[in-house]
Structures are given as structure tokens and as C-alpha cells.
Design a protein around this motif. Structure first.
Motif, PDB file in Angstrom:
ATOM      1  N   GLU A  45      26.512-117.319 -95.493  1.00 31.66           N
ATOM      2  CA  GLU A  45      26.521-116.456 -96.085  1.00 31.66           C
ATOM      3  C   GLU A  45      26.916-116.992 -97.181  1.00 31.66           C
ATOM      4  O   GLU A  45      26.921-117.768 -97.806  1.00 31.66           O
ATOM      5  CB  GLU A  45      28.462-115.855 -96.206  1.00 31.66           C
ATOM      6  CG  GLU A  45      28.549-114.734 -96.016  1.00 31.66           C
ATOM      7  CD  GLU A  45      29.904-114.090 -96.116  1.00 31.66           C
ATOM      8  OE1 GLU A  45      30.287-112.673 -96.242  1.00 31.66           O
ATOM      9  OE2 GLU A  45      30.354-114.951 -95.582  1.00 31.66           O
ATOM     10  N   GLU A  47      27.256-115.915-100.505  1.00 30.17           N
ATOM     11  CA  GLU A  47      28.363-115.122-100.887  1.00 30.17           C
ATOM     12  C   GLU A  47      27.915-115.566-102.435  1.00 30.17           C
ATOM     13  O   GLU A  47      28.560-113.576-103.694  1.00 30.17           O
ATOM     14  CB  GLU A  47      29.688-115.359-100.832  1.00 30.17           C
ATOM     15  CG  GLU A  47      30.506-115.657 -99.783  1.00 30.17           C
ATOM     16  CD  GLU A  47      31.640-116.449 -99.017  1.00 30.17           C
ATOM     17  OE1 GLU A  47      32.206-116.599-100.301  1.00 30.17           O
ATOM     18  OE2 GLU A  47      31.646-116.193 -98.367  1.00 30.17           O
ATOM     19  N   THR A  62      26.971-107.246 -94.471  1.00 28.80           N
ATOM     20  CA  THR A  62      26.055-108.629 -93.863  1.00 28.80           C
ATOM     21  C   THR A  62      27.231-108.499 -92.357  1.00 28.80           C
ATOM     22  O   THR A  62      28.236-108.119 -92.541  1.00 28.80           O
ATOM     23  CB  THR A  62      27.477-109.993 -94.963  1.00 28.80           C
ATOM     24  OG1 THR A  62      26.596-109.616 -95.813  1.00 28.80           O
ATOM     25  CG2 THR A  62      27.260-111.398 -94.632  1.00 28.80           C
ATOM     26  N   THR A  63      26.523-109.126 -91.496  1.00 34.03           N
ATOM     27  CA  THR A  63      26.837-109.839 -90.046  1.00 34.03           C
ATOM     28  C   THR A  63      26.296-111.096 -89.951  1.00 34.03           C
ATOM     29  O   THR A  63      25.100-111.200 -90.527  1.00 34.03           O
ATOM     30  CB  THR A  63      26.069-108.763 -89.555  1.00 34.03           C
ATOM     31  OG1 THR A  63      24.519-109.041 -89.188  1.00 34.03           O
ATOM     32  CG2 THR A  63      26.630-106.732 -89.628  1.00 34.03           C
ATOM     33  N   SER A  64      26.989-111.407 -88.821  1.00 36.22           N
ATOM     34  CA  SER A  64      26.770-112.782 -88.742  1.00 36.22           C
ATOM     35  C   SER A  64      26.943-112.641 -87.364  1.00 36.22           C
ATOM     36  O   SER A  64      27.360-112.259 -86.220  1.00 36.22           O
ATOM     37  CB  SER A  64      28.382-113.833 -88.643  1.00 36.22           C
ATOM     38  OG  SER A  64      27.546-115.029 -88.815  1.00 36.22           O
ATOM     39  N   TRP A  70      22.732-115.635 -90.521  1.00 35.14           N
ATOM     40  CA  TRP A  70      23.852-114.262 -91.802  1.00 35.14           C
ATOM     41  C   TRP A  70      22.846-113.405 -91.423  1.00 35.14           C
ATOM     42  O   TRP A  70      21.423-114.201 -91.357  1.00 35.14           O
ATOM     43  CB  TRP A  70      24.457-115.374 -92.987  1.00 35.14           C
ATOM     44  CG  TRP A  70      25.397-115.279 -92.075  1.00 35.14           C
ATOM     45  CD1 TRP A  70      25.506-116.952 -91.977  1.00 35.14           C
ATOM     46  CD2 TRP A  70      26.849-115.472 -91.978  1.00 35.14           C
ATOM     47  NE1 TRP A  70      26.547-117.626 -91.946  1.00 35.14           N
ATOM     48  CE2 TRP A  70      27.920-116.293 -92.117  1.00 35.14           C
ATOM     49  CE3 TRP A  70      27.335-114.381 -92.643  1.00 35.14           C
ATOM     50  CZ2 TRP A  70      29.337-116.549 -92.157  1.00 35.14           C
ATOM     51  CZ3 TRP A  70      28.713-114.280 -92.384  1.00 35.14           C
ATOM     52  CH2 TRP A  70      29.918-115.250 -91.816  1.00 35.14           C
ATOM     53  N   TYR A  71      22.462-112.081 -91.276  1.00 34.20           N
ATOM     54  CA  TYR A  71      22.407-111.454 -91.675  1.00 34.20           C
ATOM     55  C   TYR A  71      22.662-109.935 -92.344  1.00 34.20           C
ATOM     56  O   TYR A  71      23.264-110.004 -92.706  1.00 34.20           O
ATOM     57  CB  TYR A  71      21.662-110.475 -90.490  1.00 34.20           C
ATOM     58  CG  TYR A  71      21.428-111.278 -89.339  1.00 34.20           C
ATOM     59  CD1 TYR A  71      20.012-110.880 -89.204  1.00 34.20           C
ATOM     60  CD2 TYR A  71      21.906-111.582 -87.815  1.00 34.20           C
ATOM     61  CE1 TYR A  71      19.224-111.496 -88.063  1.00 34.20           C
ATOM     62  CE2 TYR A  71      21.536-111.740 -87.224  1.00 34.20           C
ATOM     63  CZ  TYR A  71      20.028-112.025 -86.611  1.00 34.20           C
ATOM     64  OH  TYR A  71      19.781-112.951 -85.889  1.00 34.20           O
ATOM     65  N   ILE A  72      21.663-110.504 -94.026  1.00 42.93           N
ATOM     66  CA  ILE A  72      21.989-109.613 -95.363  1.00 42.93           C
ATOM     67  C   ILE A  72      21.188-107.900 -95.327  1.00 42.93           C
ATOM     68  O   ILE A  72      19.976-108.300 -95.713  1.00 42.93           O
ATOM     69  CB  ILE A  72      22.296-110.774 -96.034  1.00 42.93           C
ATOM     70  CG1 ILE A  72      22.909-111.197 -96.165  1.00 42.93           C
ATOM     71  CG2 ILE A  72      23.001-109.160 -97.179  1.00 42.93           C
ATOM     72  CD1 ILE A  72      22.863-112.410 -95.186  1.00 42.93           C
TER      73      ILE A  72
END
Length: 77
Positions: A45, A47, A62-64, A70-72
Motif C-alpha cells: 500500500e 501510503e 484503494t483495494t487489496s 494493491w490496486y489504486i
């Protein structure tokens, strides 16, 4: 989740970049038009990137798919 799972207009998989990907991400964002979405794929992630995105007028979601994927999804505000 598969790598090509979204309706994003562009995709940048920074897992494939050797070294620091920040410059590549910023270059991609500079060419992103107001109606396009960028899917950023990372192994963690990112951050520290979130504040930069906010300061530059972008919003993100954001998803994981596990601890190493991680997908942003990024688009203009």
C-alpha cells in the motif's frame, strides 16, 4: 482479483519497475486527462503517495487482493 479487473483507462504496474517508481507514477498522472482513470498496481500500500495525490488534485480508491497486491484507482477530483 486479476490484474486487468477494472474499467480504468490506463494501467501502471509498478511491480515491474526496477527502482523507485515515483517518477513513473508522476509522469503518468501528468498525462492523465480529466475524464480518465489510472489503475496503479503495487506490491504494498503506497501510503506516502496519498498526500501527494490529494495535493495535486486527484482522488483515489484503494483495494487489496492479499498482502502483496494493491490496486489504486486514481482520477482527477
Amino acid at each position: 482479483m486479476a490484474t486487468e479487473r477494472t474499467e480504468a483507462d490506463r494501467c501502471l504496474d509498478v511491480r515491474e519497475i526496477d527502482g523507485e517508481p515515483f517518477g513513473d507514477i508522476m509522469a503518468e498522472l501528468e498525462t492523465l486527462s480529466d475524464d480518465e482513470t489510472l489503475l496503479l498496481i503495487n506490491s504494498f500500500e503506497p501510503e506516502p503517495l496519498y498526500q501527494v495525490l490529494k495535493e495535486r488534485g486527484f482522488q483515489y480508491e484503494t483495494t487489496s487482493d492479499g498482502p502483496d497486491l494493491w490496486y489504486i484507482e486514481i482520477q482527477h477530483d
